[in-house]
Design a protein around this motif. Structure first.
Motif, PDB file in Angstrom:
ATOM      1  N   GLN A   1       0.567  -1.475   0.063  1.00 19.81           N
ATOM      2  CA  GLN A   1       0.169   0.372  -0.470  1.00 19.81           C
ATOM      3  C   GLN A   1       0.487   0.827   0.020  1.00 19.81           C
ATOM      4  O   GLN A   1       2.192   1.440   0.710  1.00 19.81           O
TER       5      GLN A   1
ATOM      6  N   GLN B   1      -3.424   4.730   2.004  1.00 19.37           N
ATOM      7  CA  GLN B   1      -3.569   3.860   2.750  1.00 19.37           C
ATOM      8  C   GLN B   1      -4.583   2.740   1.671  1.00 19.37           C
ATOM      9  O   GLN B   1      -5.536   1.975   1.885  1.00 19.37           O
ATOM     10  N   LYS B   2      -3.976   2.786   0.382  1.00 16.21           N
ATOM     11  CA  LYS B   2      -4.072   1.788  -0.646  1.00 16.21           C
ATOM     12  C   LYS B   2      -3.870   1.520  -1.759  1.00 16.21           C
ATOM     13  O   LYS B   2      -1.799   1.629  -2.066  1.00 16.21           O
TER      14      LYS B   2
ATOM     15  N   PRO C   1       1.536   4.138   2.079  1.00 16.43           N
ATOM     16  CA  PRO C   1       1.343   4.503   3.556  1.00 16.43           C
ATOM     17  C   PRO C   1       0.203   5.612   3.542  1.00 16.43           C
ATOM     18  O   PRO C   1      -0.441   5.670   5.256  1.00 16.43           O
ATOM     19  N   GLU C   2       0.238   7.091   2.776  1.00 23.15           N
ATOM     20  CA  GLU C   2       0.116   7.446   3.029  1.00 23.15           C
ATOM     21  C   GLU C   2      -2.157   7.570   2.500  1.00 23.15           C
ATOM     22  O   GLU C   2      -2.609   7.515   3.379  1.00 23.15           O
TER      23      GLU C   2
END
Length: 362
Positions: free
Chosen positions: A22, A27-28, A24-25
Protein backbone atom coordinates in the motif's frame (compact mmCIF):
# COMPACT_ATOMS: atom_id res chain seq x y z
CA UNK A 1 23.67 -21.31 -21.11
CA UNK A 2 20.34 -19.54 -20.48
CA UNK A 3 19.42 -19.06 -16.79
CA UNK A 4 16.53 -21.14 -15.51
CA UNK A 5 13.51 -18.95 -14.83
CA UNK A 6 10.37 -20.07 -13.04
CA UNK A 7 7.36 -20.37 -15.31
CA UNK A 8 5.44 -18.60 -12.54
CA UNK A 9 7.51 -15.45 -13.01
CA UNK A 10 5.30 -13.31 -15.23
CA UNK A 11 4.18 -9.68 -15.23
CA UNK A 12 0.83 -10.88 -13.87
CA UNK A 13 2.44 -12.74 -10.96
CA UNK A 14 4.55 -9.67 -10.17
CA UNK A 15 1.44 -7.47 -10.05
CA UNK A 16 -0.29 -10.03 -7.84
CA UNK A 17 2.45 -10.02 -5.19
CA UNK A 18 2.60 -6.23 -5.33
CA UNK A 19 -1.16 -5.85 -4.89
CA UNK A 20 -1.03 -6.00 -1.05
CA UNK A 21 1.66 -3.28 -0.92
CA UNK A 22 0.00 0.00 0.00
CA UNK A 23 0.84 3.66 -0.35
CA UNK A 24 1.46 4.55 3.34
CA UNK A 25 -0.27 7.94 3.05
CA UNK A 26 -3.30 6.89 1.00
CA UNK A 27 -3.69 3.43 2.60
CA UNK A 28 -4.53 1.96 -0.80
CA UNK A 29 -2.90 -0.66 -3.02
CA UNK A 30 -0.12 0.63 -5.29
CA UNK A 31 -1.48 -1.58 -8.07
CA UNK A 32 -5.03 -0.28 -7.67
CA UNK A 33 -3.72 3.28 -7.69
CA UNK A 34 -1.91 2.54 -11.01
CA UNK A 35 1.41 3.37 -9.37
CA UNK A 36 3.05 0.16 -10.68
CA UNK A 37 3.63 0.26 -14.44
CA UNK A 38 5.75 -1.22 -17.23
CA UNK A 39 6.39 -4.58 -15.55
CA UNK A 40 8.97 -6.59 -17.53
CA UNK A 41 10.86 -9.84 -16.94
CA UNK A 42 14.39 -10.22 -18.31
CA UNK A 43 15.89 -13.55 -17.23
CA UNK A 44 15.76 -13.49 -13.44
CA UNK A 45 15.51 -9.70 -13.31
CA UNK A 46 12.15 -8.04 -12.62
CA UNK A 47 11.83 -4.45 -13.82
CA UNK A 48 8.97 -2.02 -13.26
CA UNK A 49 8.19 1.66 -12.87
CA UNK A 50 6.95 3.03 -9.53
CA UNK A 51 4.97 6.24 -10.11
CA UNK A 52 4.82 8.27 -6.89
CA UNK A 53 2.26 11.01 -6.24
CA UNK A 54 4.98 13.63 -5.73
CA UNK A 55 8.70 13.82 -6.54
CA UNK A 56 9.10 14.94 -2.91
CA UNK A 57 7.57 11.79 -1.41
CA UNK A 58 8.97 11.54 2.15
CA UNK A 59 8.44 7.75 2.23
CA UNK A 60 10.03 6.96 -1.13
CA UNK A 61 12.72 4.60 0.23
CA UNK A 62 10.21 2.67 2.36
CA UNK A 63 7.84 2.16 -0.59
CA UNK A 64 10.67 0.95 -2.86
CA UNK A 65 11.90 -1.41 -0.13
CA UNK A 66 8.37 -2.85 0.39
CA UNK A 67 8.04 -3.42 -3.36
CA UNK A 68 11.39 -5.18 -3.61
CA UNK A 69 10.60 -7.44 -0.63
CA UNK A 70 7.26 -8.44 -2.17
CA UNK A 71 8.74 -9.25 -5.59
CA UNK A 72 11.59 -11.32 -4.08
CA UNK A 73 9.02 -13.73 -2.61
CA UNK A 74 8.50 -15.06 -6.16
CA UNK A 75 10.69 -18.01 -7.14
CA UNK A 76 13.27 -17.34 -9.82
CA UNK A 77 13.79 -13.66 -8.94
CA UNK A 78 17.51 -12.79 -8.96
CA UNK A 79 17.30 -8.99 -9.09
CA UNK A 80 14.71 -6.22 -8.85
CA UNK A 81 15.12 -2.92 -10.70
CA UNK A 82 12.69 -0.15 -9.78
CA UNK A 83 12.52 3.00 -11.91
CA UNK A 84 11.01 5.69 -9.66
CA UNK A 85 9.13 8.59 -11.26
CA UNK A 86 6.29 10.85 -10.14
CA UNK A 87 3.06 12.34 -11.42
CA UNK A 88 1.78 15.10 -9.17
CA UNK A 89 -2.03 15.05 -9.04
CA UNK A 90 -3.88 18.26 -9.73
CA UNK A 91 -5.86 19.78 -6.88
CA UNK A 92 -9.64 19.69 -7.16
CA UNK A 93 -11.20 22.57 -9.08
CA UNK A 94 -13.91 24.77 -7.61
CA UNK A 95 -16.80 26.17 -9.66
CA UNK A 96 -16.43 29.75 -8.39
CA UNK A 97 -12.63 29.97 -8.64
CA UNK A 98 -10.37 30.09 -11.68
CA UNK A 99 -7.32 27.84 -11.75
CA UNK A 100 -4.07 28.65 -13.54
CA UNK A 101 -3.37 26.75 -16.76
CA UNK A 102 -0.54 24.26 -16.26
CA UNK A 103 -0.34 24.72 -12.48
CA UNK A 104 -1.28 21.61 -10.52
CA UNK A 105 -1.22 22.88 -6.94
CA UNK A 106 -1.24 26.35 -5.38
CA UNK A 107 0.14 26.42 -1.82
CA UNK A 108 0.29 29.49 0.43
CA UNK A 109 2.92 30.13 3.09
CA UNK A 110 1.43 32.60 5.56
CA UNK A 111 1.93 34.05 9.02
CA UNK A 112 -0.14 35.97 11.54
CA UNK A 113 2.55 38.60 12.04
CA UNK A 114 5.76 39.81 10.45
CA UNK A 115 9.27 38.97 11.55
CA UNK A 116 8.78 35.22 11.96
CA UNK A 117 10.87 34.19 8.94
CA UNK A 118 7.93 33.36 6.66
CA UNK A 119 9.70 34.37 3.44
CA UNK A 120 12.78 32.37 4.37
CA UNK A 121 10.58 29.31 4.92
CA UNK A 122 8.71 29.91 1.63
CA UNK A 123 11.92 30.25 -0.41
CA UNK A 124 13.61 27.21 1.12
CA UNK A 125 10.48 25.06 0.77
CA UNK A 126 10.21 26.06 -2.90
CA UNK A 127 13.89 25.26 -3.58
CA UNK A 128 13.71 22.00 -1.60
CA UNK A 129 10.76 20.86 -3.72
CA UNK A 130 12.68 21.78 -6.89
CA UNK A 131 15.65 19.75 -5.67
CA UNK A 132 13.46 16.62 -5.68
CA UNK A 133 12.71 17.14 -9.38
CA UNK A 134 9.40 18.98 -9.02
CA UNK A 135 8.56 21.95 -11.25
CA UNK A 136 8.15 24.89 -8.88
CA UNK A 137 7.14 28.54 -9.03
CA UNK A 138 7.26 31.15 -6.27
CA UNK A 139 4.84 34.06 -6.25
CA UNK A 140 6.15 36.72 -3.90
CA UNK A 141 2.78 38.20 -2.89
CA UNK A 142 4.25 40.08 0.06
CA UNK A 143 3.62 43.28 -1.89
CA UNK A 144 4.77 45.72 0.79
CA UNK A 145 8.00 43.85 1.64
CA UNK A 146 9.02 41.73 -1.37
CA UNK A 147 12.15 39.80 -0.36
CA UNK A 148 11.94 36.84 -2.74
CA UNK A 149 14.46 38.18 -5.30
CA UNK A 150 17.13 38.87 -2.64
CA UNK A 151 16.70 35.44 -1.06
CA UNK A 152 16.84 33.61 -4.42
CA UNK A 153 19.87 35.52 -5.71
CA UNK A 154 17.76 37.43 -8.24
CA UNK A 155 18.01 40.98 -6.87
CA UNK A 156 19.44 42.25 -10.18
CA UNK A 157 17.27 40.13 -12.47
CA UNK A 158 15.29 41.76 -15.27
CA UNK A 159 11.90 40.34 -16.15
CA UNK A 160 10.43 40.61 -19.64
CA UNK A 161 6.89 41.46 -20.67
CA UNK A 162 5.86 39.96 -24.00
CA UNK A 163 2.71 39.52 -26.01
CA UNK A 164 0.97 36.16 -25.84
CA UNK A 165 -0.69 34.59 -28.94
CA UNK A 166 -4.09 35.88 -27.74
CA UNK A 167 -2.75 39.45 -27.73
CA UNK A 168 -2.52 39.82 -23.94
CA UNK A 169 0.68 40.90 -22.25
CA UNK A 170 2.35 38.27 -20.09
CA UNK A 171 5.28 38.49 -17.68
CA UNK A 172 8.20 36.05 -17.97
CA UNK A 173 9.28 34.98 -14.47
CA UNK A 174 12.90 35.09 -13.34
CA UNK A 175 14.59 31.76 -12.57
CA UNK A 176 17.23 30.51 -10.13
CA UNK A 177 17.90 27.46 -7.95
CA UNK A 178 15.26 25.55 -9.93
CA UNK A 179 12.45 27.99 -9.08
CA UNK A 180 10.52 30.44 -11.27
CA UNK A 181 9.93 33.73 -9.42
CA UNK A 182 7.64 36.70 -9.81
CA UNK A 183 7.80 39.57 -7.33
CA UNK A 184 6.67 43.17 -6.96
CA UNK A 185 10.35 43.96 -6.42
CA UNK A 186 10.95 43.45 -10.17
CA UNK A 187 8.45 46.16 -11.04
CA UNK A 188 9.46 49.02 -8.72
CA UNK A 189 12.63 50.87 -7.78
CA UNK A 190 14.28 49.11 -4.84
CA UNK A 191 14.02 52.25 -2.69
CA UNK A 192 10.42 52.99 -3.66
CA UNK A 193 7.80 52.22 -0.99
CA UNK A 194 4.60 50.54 -2.11
CA UNK A 195 1.67 52.66 -0.96
CA UNK A 196 -1.49 51.01 -2.24
CA UNK A 197 -5.09 50.66 -1.29
CA UNK A 198 -6.95 47.35 -1.32
CA UNK A 199 -8.36 47.42 -4.89
CA UNK A 200 -4.90 48.08 -6.40
CA UNK A 201 -3.41 45.27 -4.31
CA UNK A 202 -6.18 42.95 -5.50
CA UNK A 203 -5.38 43.83 -9.11
CA UNK A 204 -1.64 43.13 -8.98
CA UNK A 205 -2.08 39.77 -7.24
CA UNK A 206 -4.53 38.70 -9.94
CA UNK A 207 -2.03 39.81 -12.58
CA UNK A 208 0.69 37.74 -10.91
CA UNK A 209 -1.64 34.75 -10.92
CA UNK A 210 -3.06 34.95 -14.43
CA UNK A 211 -0.73 37.16 -16.50
CA UNK A 212 2.54 35.36 -15.80
CA UNK A 213 3.96 32.69 -18.10
CA UNK A 214 4.22 30.07 -15.35
CA UNK A 215 4.30 27.13 -17.76
CA UNK A 216 3.88 23.63 -16.34
CA UNK A 217 4.23 23.58 -12.53
CA UNK A 218 3.73 20.88 -9.95
CA UNK A 219 3.62 23.53 -7.21
CA UNK A 220 3.14 27.29 -7.13
CA UNK A 221 4.26 28.48 -3.68
CA UNK A 222 2.73 31.82 -2.66
CA UNK A 223 4.63 33.88 -0.08
CA UNK A 224 1.80 35.84 1.53
CA UNK A 225 2.08 39.16 3.36
CA UNK A 226 1.73 38.77 7.14
CA UNK A 227 -1.65 39.18 8.78
CA UNK A 228 -5.22 38.66 7.65
CA UNK A 229 -5.89 41.29 5.00
CA UNK A 230 -6.84 41.94 1.39
CA UNK A 231 -4.05 39.82 -0.13
CA UNK A 232 -5.19 36.68 1.69
CA UNK A 233 -8.82 37.31 0.76
CA UNK A 234 -7.94 37.94 -2.89
CA UNK A 235 -5.91 34.76 -3.21
CA UNK A 236 -8.41 32.54 -1.40
CA UNK A 237 -11.32 33.85 -3.43
CA UNK A 238 -9.55 33.88 -6.82
CA UNK A 239 -7.95 30.45 -7.15
CA UNK A 240 -8.60 26.95 -5.83
CA UNK A 241 -5.88 26.45 -3.23
CA UNK A 242 -4.37 23.11 -2.28
CA UNK A 243 -3.61 24.38 1.20
CA UNK A 244 -1.74 26.79 3.45
CA UNK A 245 1.12 26.36 5.91
CA UNK A 246 1.24 28.81 8.82
CA UNK A 247 4.66 29.99 10.00
CA UNK A 248 5.10 31.06 13.62
CA UNK A 249 7.76 31.30 16.32
CA UNK A 250 7.48 29.81 19.81
CA UNK A 251 6.70 33.25 21.27
CA UNK A 252 3.22 33.65 22.72
CA UNK A 253 2.39 36.80 20.72
CA UNK A 254 3.33 35.11 17.44
CA UNK A 255 1.29 32.04 18.32
CA UNK A 256 -1.78 34.13 19.10
CA UNK A 257 -1.53 35.87 15.71
CA UNK A 258 -0.95 32.57 13.90
CA UNK A 259 -4.21 31.23 15.38
CA UNK A 260 -6.09 34.16 13.81
CA UNK A 261 -4.55 33.47 10.42
CA UNK A 262 -5.30 29.78 10.69
CA UNK A 263 -8.94 30.43 11.56
CA UNK A 264 -9.28 32.92 8.69
CA UNK A 265 -8.11 30.38 6.11
CA UNK A 266 -10.43 27.76 7.58
CA UNK A 267 -13.37 30.18 7.25
CA UNK A 268 -12.38 30.82 3.62
CA UNK A 269 -12.45 27.08 2.92
CA UNK A 270 -8.68 26.73 2.42
CA UNK A 271 -7.21 23.50 3.88
CA UNK A 272 -4.66 24.20 6.63
CA UNK A 273 -1.73 21.83 6.01
CA UNK A 274 -0.11 22.56 9.36
CA UNK A 275 2.15 24.83 11.39
CA UNK A 276 5.86 25.47 10.87
CA UNK A 277 7.58 26.60 14.07
CA UNK A 278 10.48 28.77 12.91
CA UNK A 279 13.35 29.98 15.12
CA UNK A 280 12.47 27.12 17.44
CA UNK A 281 15.88 27.23 19.08
CA UNK A 282 19.34 28.65 18.45
CA UNK A 283 22.27 26.45 17.42
CA UNK A 284 25.59 28.25 18.10
CA UNK A 285 28.16 27.72 15.31
CA UNK A 286 30.95 26.87 17.78
CA UNK A 287 28.79 24.39 19.72
CA UNK A 288 26.65 22.58 17.10
CA UNK A 289 25.46 20.02 19.66
CA UNK A 290 23.94 22.72 21.90
CA UNK A 291 20.57 24.38 21.49
CA UNK A 292 19.13 27.39 23.28
CA UNK A 293 15.38 28.11 23.45
CA UNK A 294 15.76 31.89 23.18
CA UNK A 295 12.13 32.38 22.05
CA UNK A 296 10.59 29.83 24.42
CA UNK A 297 9.76 26.24 23.57
CA UNK A 298 6.89 23.91 22.77
CA UNK A 299 4.55 26.66 21.60
CA UNK A 300 4.10 25.34 18.07
CA UNK A 301 3.46 21.82 19.28
CA UNK A 302 0.92 22.99 21.86
CA UNK A 303 -0.89 25.18 19.30
CA UNK A 304 -1.02 22.40 16.72
CA UNK A 305 -2.53 20.04 19.29
CA UNK A 306 -5.10 22.59 20.48
CA UNK A 307 -6.19 23.49 16.94
CA UNK A 308 -6.05 19.94 15.59
CA UNK A 309 -3.55 20.62 12.77
CA UNK A 310 -0.13 18.97 12.26
CA UNK A 311 3.16 20.48 13.36
CA UNK A 312 5.07 20.27 10.08
CA UNK A 313 8.47 20.98 11.60
CA UNK A 314 10.64 22.92 14.05
CA UNK A 315 13.26 24.96 12.19
CA UNK A 316 16.16 26.18 14.34
CA UNK A 317 17.84 29.56 14.10
CA UNK A 318 21.33 29.13 12.65
CA UNK A 319 23.71 31.79 11.39
CA UNK A 320 24.08 30.10 7.94
CA UNK A 321 20.29 30.34 7.53
CA UNK A 322 20.46 34.12 7.89
CA UNK A 323 23.61 34.34 5.75
CA UNK A 324 21.97 32.32 2.98
CA UNK A 325 18.99 34.67 2.88
CA UNK A 326 21.28 37.72 2.71
CA UNK A 327 23.55 36.23 0.04
CA UNK A 328 20.82 34.82 -2.20
CA UNK A 329 21.75 31.16 -1.67
CA UNK A 330 19.04 29.32 0.34
CA UNK A 331 20.41 27.10 3.10
CA UNK A 332 18.99 23.96 1.46
CA UNK A 333 21.51 24.71 -1.33
CA UNK A 334 24.46 26.16 0.59
CA UNK A 335 24.40 23.91 3.68
CA UNK A 336 22.19 20.89 2.95
CA UNK A 337 23.78 18.97 5.85
CA UNK A 338 22.73 21.60 8.43
CA UNK A 339 19.92 20.98 10.90
CA UNK A 340 17.89 23.86 9.42
CA UNK A 341 18.21 22.59 5.84
CA UNK A 342 17.23 19.05 6.80
CA UNK A 343 14.20 20.31 8.72
CA UNK A 344 13.09 22.63 5.90
CA UNK A 345 13.46 19.80 3.38
CA UNK A 346 11.35 17.56 5.63
CA UNK A 347 8.71 20.32 5.87
CA UNK A 348 8.64 20.63 2.07
CA UNK A 349 8.16 16.86 1.67
CA UNK A 350 5.38 16.80 4.26
CA UNK A 351 3.57 19.63 2.49
CA UNK A 352 3.86 17.85 -0.88
CA UNK A 353 2.63 14.55 0.58
CA UNK A 354 -0.39 16.14 2.27
CA UNK A 355 -1.34 18.00 -0.93
CA UNK A 356 -1.18 14.78 -3.00
CA UNK A 357 -3.21 12.81 -0.46
CA UNK A 358 -5.89 15.52 -0.45
CA UNK A 359 -6.03 15.62 -4.27
CA UNK A 360 -6.35 11.85 -4.60
CA UNK A 361 -8.84 11.49 -1.75
CA UNK A 362 -11.47 13.71 -3.42
Amino acid sequence: MEPTVSKDLTPESVLNVLRPVQDPELQKSLVELNMIRNVAIEGGTVKFTLVLTTPACPLREFIVEDCEKAVRTLSGVEAVEVDVTAETPKQASLPDRQGIDGVNNIIAISSGKGGVGKSSVAVNVAVALAQTGAKVGLLDADIYGPNGPNMLGLADAKVMVRQAPDGKEVLEPAFNHGVKLVSMAFLIDKDQPVIWRGPMLNGVIRQFLYQVQWGELDYLIVDMPPGTGDAQLTLAQAVPMAGVAIVTTPQQVALLDSRKGLKMFEQLGVPVLGIVENMSYFVPPDLPDRQYDIFGSGGGEKTSEELGVPLLGRVPLEIPLREGSDEGVPIVVSRPESVSAKELTAVAKQIAAKVSVAALSK
